[in-house]
Write a protein that holds these residues in place. Structure first.
Motif, PDB file in Angstrom:
ATOM      1  N   GLY A  17       0.661  17.254 -15.640  1.00  0.00           N
ATOM      2  CA  GLY A  17      -0.103  17.025 -14.423  1.00  0.00           C
ATOM      3  C   GLY A  17       0.480  15.925 -13.573  1.00  0.00           C
ATOM      4  N   GLN A  18      -0.335  15.455 -12.655  1.00  0.00           N
ATOM      5  CA  GLN A  18       0.069  14.409 -11.721  1.00  0.00           C
ATOM      6  C   GLN A  18      -0.456  13.056 -12.188  1.00  0.00           C
ATOM      7  N   PRO A  19       0.295  11.999 -11.956  1.00  0.00           N
ATOM      8  CA  PRO A  19      -0.223  10.675 -12.310  1.00  0.00           C
ATOM      9  C   PRO A  19      -1.419  10.299 -11.420  1.00  0.00           C
ATOM     10  N   LYS A  20      -2.336   9.513 -11.989  1.00  0.00           N
ATOM     11  CA  LYS A  20      -3.499   9.019 -11.243  1.00  0.00           C
ATOM     12  C   LYS A  20      -3.077   7.976 -10.208  1.00  0.00           C
ATOM     13  N   VAL A  21      -2.137   7.146 -10.608  1.00  0.00           N
ATOM     14  CA  VAL A  21      -1.677   6.035  -9.773  1.00  0.00           C
ATOM     15  C   VAL A  21      -0.162   6.002  -9.843  1.00  0.00           C
ATOM     16  N   HIS A  22       0.449   5.678  -8.723  1.00  0.00           N
ATOM     17  CA  HIS A  22       1.896   5.489  -8.682  1.00  0.00           C
ATOM     18  C   HIS A  22       2.161   4.358  -7.714  1.00  0.00           C
ATOM     19  N   GLY A  23       2.499   3.207  -8.278  1.00  0.00           N
ATOM     20  CA  GLY A  23       2.707   2.025  -7.454  1.00  0.00           C
ATOM     21  C   GLY A  23       3.236   0.874  -8.289  1.00  0.00           C
ATOM     22  N   TYR A  24       3.109  -0.312  -7.716  1.00  0.00           N
ATOM     23  CA  TYR A  24       3.593  -1.523  -8.367  1.00  0.00           C
ATOM     24  C   TYR A  24       2.404  -2.386  -8.750  1.00  0.00           C
ATOM     25  N   PHE A 115      -2.943  -5.633  -7.061  1.00  0.00           N
ATOM     26  CA  PHE A 115      -3.113  -7.031  -7.483  1.00  0.00           C
ATOM     27  C   PHE A 115      -2.049  -7.918  -6.846  1.00  0.00           C
ATOM     28  N   TYR A 116      -1.695  -7.585  -5.602  1.00  0.00           N
ATOM     29  CA  TYR A 116      -0.623  -8.317  -4.924  1.00  0.00           C
ATOM     30  C   TYR A 116      -0.989  -9.784  -4.716  1.00  0.00           C
ATOM     31  N   ASP A 117      -2.268 -10.079  -4.595  1.00  0.00           N
ATOM     32  CA  ASP A 117      -2.682 -11.475  -4.422  1.00  0.00           C
ATOM     33  C   ASP A 117      -2.360 -12.315  -5.659  1.00  0.00           C
ATOM     34  N   ARG A 118      -2.026 -11.685  -6.764  1.00  0.00           N
ATOM     35  CA  ARG A 118      -1.672 -12.387  -8.003  1.00  0.00           C
ATOM     36  C   ARG A 118      -0.162 -12.428  -8.235  1.00  0.00           C
ATOM     37  N   ARG A 119       0.603 -11.982  -7.271  1.00  0.00           N
ATOM     38  CA  ARG A 119       2.060 -11.846  -7.422  1.00  0.00           C
ATOM     39  C   ARG A 119       2.725 -13.193  -7.695  1.00  0.00           C
ATOM     40  N   ILE A 120       3.911 -13.094  -8.289  1.00  0.00           N
ATOM     41  CA  ILE A 120       4.775 -14.263  -8.441  1.00  0.00           C
ATOM     42  C   ILE A 120       6.069 -14.075  -7.656  1.00  0.00           C
ATOM     43  N   ILE A 121       6.265 -12.864  -7.116  1.00  0.00           N
ATOM     44  CA  ILE A 121       7.431 -12.542  -6.289  1.00  0.00           C
ATOM     45  C   ILE A 121       6.930 -11.821  -5.042  1.00  0.00           C
ATOM     46  N   ASP A 122       7.414 -12.256  -3.874  1.00  0.00           N
ATOM     47  CA  ASP A 122       7.062 -11.562  -2.630  1.00  0.00           C
ATOM     48  C   ASP A 122       7.937 -10.322  -2.480  1.00  0.00           C
ATOM     49  N   ILE A 123       7.322  -9.231  -2.052  1.00  0.00           N
ATOM     50  CA  ILE A 123       8.026  -7.972  -1.830  1.00  0.00           C
ATOM     51  C   ILE A 123       7.768  -7.563  -0.377  1.00  0.00           C
ATOM     52  N   ASN A 124       8.817  -7.346   0.378  1.00  0.00           N
ATOM     53  CA  ASN A 124       8.695  -6.948   1.772  1.00  0.00           C
ATOM     54  C   ASN A 124       9.237  -5.531   1.931  1.00  0.00           C
ATOM     55  N   ASP A 125       8.426  -4.535   1.569  1.00  0.00           N
ATOM     56  CA  ASP A 125       8.889  -3.161   1.603  1.00  0.00           C
ATOM     57  C   ASP A 125       8.038  -2.268   2.500  1.00  0.00           C
ATOM     58  N   GLY A 126       7.047  -2.817   3.170  1.00  0.00           N
ATOM     59  CA  GLY A 126       6.227  -2.027   4.068  1.00  0.00           C
ATOM     60  C   GLY A 126       5.078  -1.276   3.403  1.00  0.00           C
ATOM     61  N   LEU A 127       5.007  -1.276   2.066  1.00  0.00           N
ATOM     62  CA  LEU A 127       3.899  -0.606   1.380  1.00  0.00           C
ATOM     63  C   LEU A 127       2.637  -1.459   1.485  1.00  0.00           C
ATOM     64  N   PRO A 128       1.455  -0.812   1.464  1.00  0.00           N
ATOM     65  CA  PRO A 128       0.202  -1.574   1.480  1.00  0.00           C
ATOM     66  C   PRO A 128       0.131  -2.521   0.289  1.00  0.00           C
ATOM     67  N   LYS A 129      -0.446  -3.691   0.529  1.00  0.00           N
ATOM     68  CA  LYS A 129      -0.627  -4.701  -0.518  1.00  0.00           C
ATOM     69  C   LYS A 129      -2.121  -4.813  -0.775  1.00  0.00           C
ATOM     70  N   ARG A 130      -2.552  -4.454  -1.979  1.00  0.00           N
ATOM     71  CA  ARG A 130      -3.976  -4.466  -2.315  1.00  0.00           C
ATOM     72  C   ARG A 130      -4.282  -5.515  -3.353  1.00  0.00           C
TER      73      ARG A 130
END
Length: 130
Positions: A17-24, A115-130
């Motif tokens: 099947g398809q994954p429920k979530v696909h992200g970072y 959980f981007y607000d908990r990041r330790i590395i900034d990522i600038n890729d244009g994807l939504p940050k939740r």
């Protein structure tokens, strides 16, 4: 149906099947369990992921304080998947791509950072940050 295998090919895992979530994922739990700054995940319901070869060759590490596990090959150490507190099985996109060369299938590409607000590395890729 999709398959992955460890580096020494003793263990094979099949996902249906398809994954429920696909992200970072940037949560502290993933960082602590996997020793990574963030985790590129394909998350499936537990019943959609099965070890189809080498069940006797895997080790399941249960985190001592969290409801999370890491499933890895006892020979080469490759993490096949980990589980989260919701019981989902999370496969690394990097492992998936190593075992299935080329672009990720439609619906498998990362769509957001969680959980981007908990990041330790900034990522600038244009994807939504939740």
């Amino acid at each position: 149906m999709h398959t992955i295998h460890c580096d020494c090919e003793a263990v094979e895992v099949t996902m249906t099947g398809q994954p429920k979530v696909h992200g970072y994922c940037h949560c502290e739990d993933c960082r602590e369990l996997l020793q990574v700054p963030y985790h590129s995940v394909l998350a499936w319901q537990a019943d959609q992921v099965a070890i189809t070869r080498g069940k006797e060759d895997v080790i399941e590490f249960q985190h001592p304080r969290k409801r999370m596990t890491r499933i890895f090959c006892k020979h080469c150490g490759d993490v096949m998947y980990n589980t989260n507190a919701m019981g989902w099985k999370l496969v690394s996109q990097l492992l998936f791509q190593r075992c299935n060369p080329g672009p990720l299938p439609d619906g498998f590409e990362s769509t957001a950072h969680f959980f981007y607000d908990r990041r330790i590395i900034d990522i600038n890729d244009g994807l939504p940050k939740r």
